[in-house]
Design an enzyme around this catalytic site. Structure first.
Site, PDB file in Angstrom:
ATOM      1  N   SER A 139      31.194  47.823  39.101  1.00  0.00           N
ATOM      2  CA  SER A 139      31.233  46.502  38.338  1.00  0.00           C
ATOM      3  C   SER A 139      30.301  46.911  37.003  1.00  0.00           C
ATOM      4  O   SER A 139      29.454  47.681  37.082  1.00  0.00           O
ATOM      5  CB  SER A 139      30.916  45.507  39.071  1.00  0.00           C
ATOM      6  OG  SER A 139      30.564  44.304  38.324  1.00  0.00           O
ATOM      7  N   TYR A 152      24.951  41.108  44.847  1.00  0.00           N
ATOM      8  CA  TYR A 152      26.133  41.747  44.318  1.00  0.00           C
ATOM      9  C   TYR A 152      25.773  42.957  43.241  1.00  0.00           C
ATOM     10  O   TYR A 152      26.081  44.133  43.332  1.00  0.00           O
ATOM     11  CB  TYR A 152      27.074  40.779  43.537  1.00  0.00           C
ATOM     12  CG  TYR A 152      28.473  41.554  42.969  1.00  0.00           C
ATOM     13  CD1 TYR A 152      29.419  41.367  43.856  1.00  0.00           C
ATOM     14  CD2 TYR A 152      28.471  41.978  41.864  1.00  0.00           C
ATOM     15  CE1 TYR A 152      30.873  41.728  43.210  1.00  0.00           C
ATOM     16  CE2 TYR A 152      29.856  42.419  41.342  1.00  0.00           C
ATOM     17  CZ  TYR A 152      30.945  42.397  42.168  1.00  0.00           C
ATOM     18  OH  TYR A 152      31.954  42.797  41.554  1.00  0.00           O
TER      19      TYR A 152
HETATM   20  P1  NAD Z   1      39.857  40.348  45.902  1.00  0.00           P
HETATM   21  O1  NAD Z   1      38.875  39.445  46.710  1.00  0.00           O
HETATM   22  O2  NAD Z   1      41.120  40.412  45.423  1.00  0.00           O
HETATM   23  O3  NAD Z   1      39.836  41.751  46.925  1.00  0.00           O
HETATM   24  C1  NAD Z   1      38.680  42.106  47.790  1.00  0.00           C
HETATM   25  C2  NAD Z   1      39.397  42.786  48.902  1.00  0.00           C
HETATM   26  O4  NAD Z   1      38.445  43.101  50.015  1.00  0.00           O
HETATM   27  C3  NAD Z   1      40.287  41.636  49.624  1.00  0.00           C
HETATM   28  O5  NAD Z   1      41.595  42.357  50.017  1.00  0.00           O
HETATM   29  C4  NAD Z   1      39.473  41.546  50.883  1.00  0.00           C
HETATM   30  O6  NAD Z   1      40.312  40.854  52.113  1.00  0.00           O
HETATM   31  C5  NAD Z   1      38.841  42.549  51.227  1.00  0.00           C
HETATM   32  N1  NAD Z   1      37.541  42.337  51.927  1.00  0.00           N
HETATM   33  C6  NAD Z   1      36.616  41.362  51.935  1.00  0.00           C
HETATM   34  N2  NAD Z   1      35.695  41.726  52.965  1.00  0.00           N
HETATM   35  C7  NAD Z   1      36.172  42.369  53.519  1.00  0.00           C
HETATM   36  C8  NAD Z   1      35.585  43.204  55.043  1.00  0.00           C
HETATM   37  N3  NAD Z   1      34.471  42.551  55.628  1.00  0.00           N
HETATM   38  N4  NAD Z   1      36.363  44.223  55.424  1.00  0.00           N
HETATM   39  C9  NAD Z   1      37.441  44.472  55.007  1.00  0.00           C
HETATM   40  N5  NAD Z   1      38.020  44.239  53.814  1.00  0.00           N
HETATM   41  C10 NAD Z   1      37.428  43.130  53.143  1.00  0.00           C
HETATM   42  O7  NAD Z   1      39.069  40.978  44.751  1.00  0.00           O
HETATM   43  P2  NAD Z   1      38.929  42.140  43.593  1.00  0.00           P
HETATM   44  O8  NAD Z   1      38.544  41.337  42.741  1.00  0.00           O
HETATM   45  O9  NAD Z   1      40.156  42.893  43.644  1.00  0.00           O
HETATM   46  O10 NAD Z   1      37.679  43.288  44.066  1.00  0.00           O
HETATM   47  C11 NAD Z   1      37.933  44.421  44.333  1.00  0.00           C
HETATM   48  C12 NAD Z   1      36.476  45.166  44.191  1.00  0.00           C
HETATM   49  O11 NAD Z   1      36.505  45.015  42.674  1.00  0.00           O
HETATM   50  C13 NAD Z   1      35.528  44.598  44.398  1.00  0.00           C
HETATM   51  O12 NAD Z   1      34.598  45.605  45.032  1.00  0.00           O
HETATM   52  C14 NAD Z   1      34.860  43.866  43.350  1.00  0.00           C
HETATM   53  O13 NAD Z   1      33.326  43.849  43.540  1.00  0.00           O
HETATM   54  C15 NAD Z   1      35.486  44.580  42.376  1.00  0.00           C
HETATM   55  N6  NAD Z   1      35.159  44.193  41.077  1.00  0.00           N
HETATM   56  C16 NAD Z   1      35.899  43.097  40.762  1.00  0.00           C
HETATM   57  C17 NAD Z   1      35.807  42.582  39.535  1.00  0.00           C
HETATM   58  C18 NAD Z   1      36.734  41.354  39.130  1.00  0.00           C
HETATM   59  O14 NAD Z   1      36.274  40.887  37.915  1.00  0.00           O
HETATM   60  N7  NAD Z   1      37.697  40.774  39.883  1.00  0.00           N
HETATM   61  C19 NAD Z   1      35.143  42.992  38.419  1.00  0.00           C
HETATM   62  C20 NAD Z   1      34.117  44.152  38.772  1.00  0.00           C
HETATM   63  C21 NAD Z   1      34.304  44.834  39.941  1.00  0.00           C
END
Ligand code: NAD
Length: 257
Positions: A139, A152
């Site tokens: 991130s 985080y």
């Molecule tokens: P999201 O909530 O759509 O997806 C997260 C996924 O992780 C979901 O499918 C959820 O069910 C799964 N998950 C959560 N807890 C879990 C567990 N205990 N065991 C197994 N699976 C689990 O979110 P996203 O935005 O697609 O995030 C994906 C990654 O991208 C994350 O690591 C997040 O930190 C990173 N990220 C997201 C953003 C953003 O703005 N969305 C920005 C930077 C980084």
């Protein structure tokens, strides 16, 4: 001989696949003909996986045994692991003073320990085949901090350290390890944050998007998950064989200040 040289499809294990970035990575990998084990604790991942032709494996990755079990499942089904995408993540927004310890621990388990265990478990297969790709979804909060996100920010900074170490250890074994650092991507994780931040800053949700999420962005929009998935695909290609130990920003200019 590596999997692509003998035309055997790549085998990928992707975590956090029931929505957002992970679901898009599954879609892009399946489009390329990869064999994909899509791992998530949410059974909604089953639908995403079957829509694209991936295999769903339900696992709560805060449990170390479940992490090891996920890699074992990929090897049992497909014979090896070529690609690991550590993507599963959660967010919790509150000031350090009131940050619940159990949330801190859950974030560390899921976003730091699970990527370590999955990497450790998948490593022998990549080493034996002389080819591997590890992509850690970090991130912009792996590089800079924001108030209210202690766990985080800490986990994501730590993930960069692990990425660099894996890159150094994998260099002679055909294994690359890289991190992707997105700014705000339009996913359920961000939708929840908008609501949390609105409460924390006493703002309405549109104000949170404009005044917090996009304040430092040169390009004023949220990122689409497929834009991140395409970068993941590139890093997993043979063309990206010289890139390792890197943290690639996809952040609309957020960190260019
Ligand atoms: P999201 O909530 O759509 O997806 C997260 C996924 O992780 C979901 O499918 C959820 O069910 C799964 N998950 C959560 N807890 C879990 C567990 N205990 N065991 C197994 N699976 C689990 O979110 P996203 O935005 O697609 O995030 C994906 C990654 O991208 C994350 O690591 C997040 O930190 C990173 N990220 C997201 C953003 C953003 O703005 N969305 C920005 C930077 C980084």
């Amino acid at each position: 001989m590596s999997a692509s040289a003998d035309k055997t499809p790549r085998v990928a294990l992707v975590t956090g696949t029931s929505s957002g970035i992970g679901a898009s990575v599954v879609e892009h990998f399946c489009q390329q003909g990869f064999q994909v084990l899509a791992v998530d604790f949410n059974e909604a991942g089953e639908k995403v996986a079957s829509e694209h032709g991936a295999v769903f494996h339900q696992a709560d990755l805060t449990d170390p045994e479940a992490c090891k079990g996920a890699v074992k499942e990929a090897i049992k089904r497909f014979g090896r692991v070529d690609i690991l995408v550590n993507n599963a993540g959660i967010q919790h927004v509150s000031q350090i003073e009131s940050f619940p310890e159990e949330k801190w621990q859950a974030i560390m388990n899921l976003m730091l320990t699970a990527p370590f265990l999955l990497t450790k478990e998948a490593w022998p297969s990549m080493r034996e085949n002389g080819w591997g790709r590890i992509v850690n979804i970090a991130s912009i909060h792996a590089q800079v901090a924001s108030p209210g996100k202690a766990a985080y920010v800490t986990a994501k900074h730590g993930l960069i350290g692990m990425t660099k170490t894996a890159a150094l250890e994998g260099g002679e074994q055909g294994i690359t390890a890289n991190a992707i650092c997105p700014a705000y991507v339009q996913t359920p994780l961000v939708d929840n944050q908008i609501a949390d931040q609105a409460k924390m800053h006493n703002m309405d949700e549109q104000e949170v998007i404009e005044k917090i999420m996009l304040k430092d962005a040169a390009i004023k929009r949220l990122i689409d998950p497929s834009e991140v998935a395409q970068l993941v695909s590139y890093l997993c290609s043979d063309a990206a064989g010289a890139i390792t130990g890197s943290s690639l920003n996809i952040d609309l200019g957020w960190t260019a200040h």
